[in-house]
Enzyme design. Structure first.
Site, mmCIF file in Angstrom:
data_model
loop_
_atom_site.group_PDB
_atom_site.id
_atom_site.type_symbol
_atom_site.label_atom_id
_atom_site.label_comp_id
_atom_site.label_asym_id
_atom_site.label_seq_id
_atom_site.Cartn_x
_atom_site.Cartn_y
_atom_site.Cartn_z
ATOM 1 C CG HIS A 1 -2.139 -0.848 0.998
ATOM 2 N ND1 HIS A 1 -2.898 -1.355 2.016
ATOM 3 C CD2 HIS A 1 -2.727 -1.286 -0.137
ATOM 4 C CE1 HIS A 1 -3.888 -2.075 1.519
ATOM 5 N NE2 HIS A 1 -3.795 -2.058 0.219
ATOM 6 C CB CYS B 1 3.020 -11.620 6.409
ATOM 7 S SG CYS B 1 3.854 -11.565 7.994
ATOM 8 C CD GLU C 1 -4.182 -9.191 8.102
ATOM 9 O OE1 GLU C 1 -3.393 -8.241 7.981
ATOM 10 O OE2 GLU C 1 -4.508 -9.661 9.205
ATOM 11 C CB CYS D 1 1.527 -8.194 13.415
ATOM 12 S SG CYS D 1 3.246 -8.154 13.036
ATOM 13 C CB SER E 1 -5.710 -0.286 7.583
ATOM 14 O OG SER E 1 -4.973 -1.420 7.885
ATOM 15 C CB SER F 1 3.202 -0.590 3.431
ATOM 16 O OG SER F 1 2.197 0.265 3.874
HETATM 17 FE FE1 F3S Z 1 3.362 -9.418 8.688
HETATM 18 FE FE2 F3S Z 1 3.071 -8.005 10.793
HETATM 19 FE FE3 F3S Z 1 3.935 -6.909 8.672
HETATM 20 S S1 F3S Z 1 1.665 -9.505 10.027
HETATM 21 S S2 F3S Z 1 2.999 -8.022 7.021
HETATM 22 S S3 F3S Z 1 5.008 -8.469 9.857
HETATM 23 S S4 F3S Z 1 2.517 -5.987 10.084
#
Ligand code: F3S
Length: 296
Positions: free
Chosen positions: A48, A103, A133, A199, A228, A270
């Protein structure tokens, strides 16, 4: 008296492990494909962030949501957000080579949901039902699925049947909101299993942005408009100080920052390093410029 001005980057900023891994996989596959003229597709935007995407497109990446248009024997990269099972099945049917950059943390959620639904659990994903996701995760469930994105959703969730439920969470979901939703659901549903799948990268970025936003005059949050996790970082910072949400350095207005003495920078998972660097350099240079003027 010279005012000492400071710029500080939040301890955890920019590419997370999963996005970094997906970008490296894409770069390496594109390098190989450029030699043997193979086509490489990305199902939806790989990341993104428009600027990072433009770089990949220049190297030959084709972005498309329509698997049916993919050429036979071409390759398709699955982005870090992951995809529903039906995409994998379809690509196998039409002989498209899958480069799976999902991921590993998202992959884990998909398998929790897949196995849970096979065991008869109804699946609840806490997250935005329109986020890729979440759409991907729900696509690994077999039975009934639900998504809950807000405290109101949790209060209005109909738990009047005697079903057993399994709850997972969108990796980038706000930690505080999740805890409130979990508390509400625990009190509503008799038979429920929670998997807190937020995460750590998100948590680290949220916590370090929050910490910094409490001590600066203003925060500059850098990230894609569709990201997001970037929007959530901005939301957290905004509750503590003036916050500017920008995609690139061009969006930053000197007039907005010229009178500030302490500026914090945070970036979504990102956001590539080169964009963070450009913003940092811009602020530092502008501040030095102002100090020189002041000395004169
Ligand atoms: Fe994976 Fe966490 Fe990044 S789930 S894509 S390491 S925000």
């Amino acid at each position: 008296m010279i005012t000492i001005k400071k710029v500080e980057i939040a301890e955890y900023s920019g590419f997370c492990f999963g996005v970094n891994r997906a970008m490296e996989m894409a770069e390496s596959e594109l390098n190989i494909a450029s030699k043997n003229q193979n086509k490489i597709y990305s199902i939806g935007s790989l990341i993104h962030n428009e600027q990072a995407l433009d770089r990949l497109k220049e190297k030959g990446l084709i972005i498309s949501d329509n698997v049916e248009h993919f050429e036979k024997n071409s390759s398709a990269i699955i982005r870090s957000h992951g995809l529903s099972k039906s995409f994998y099945d379809r690509m196998e049917d039409i002989n498209v080579n899958i480069i799976d950059a999902t991921c590993p943390f998202v992959k884990k959620i998909q398998s929790i949901v897949h196995e849970g639904s096979e065991e008869g659990y109804k699946i609840i994903v806490i997250g935005d039902k329109n986020h890729p996701e979440v759409i991907g995760i729900l696509g690994w469930a077999q039975g009934e699925t639900y998504s809950i994105n807000s405290i109101d959703d949790a209060y209005s969730f109909d738990s009047s049947n005697n079903s057993k439920y399994l709850v997972v969470v969108q990796t980038t979901f706000n930690v505080d909101r999740y805890q409130k939703i979990e508390y509400i659901l625990k009190n509503k549903i008799a038979n429920v299993v929670f998997h807190n799948t937020i995460c750590y990268a998100t948590k680290e970025r949220q916590e370090s942005a929050e910490k910094l936003s409490k001590k600066v005059d203003a925060m500059v949050v850098i990230g894609g408009k569709k990201s997001s996790n970037t929007l959530k970082l901005a939301e957290i910072c905004r509750s503590n100080c003036k916050t500017f949400l920008i995609e690139t350095v061009e969006d930053l207005d000197y007039d907005d920052i010229k009178d500030l003495e302490y500026i914090g920078i945070a970036a979504g998972a990102s956001t590539p390093d080169f964009i963070i660097r450009e913003v940092y350099d811009y602020i530092v240079n502008k501040i030095q410029f102002k100090e020189l003027e002041f000395n004169d």
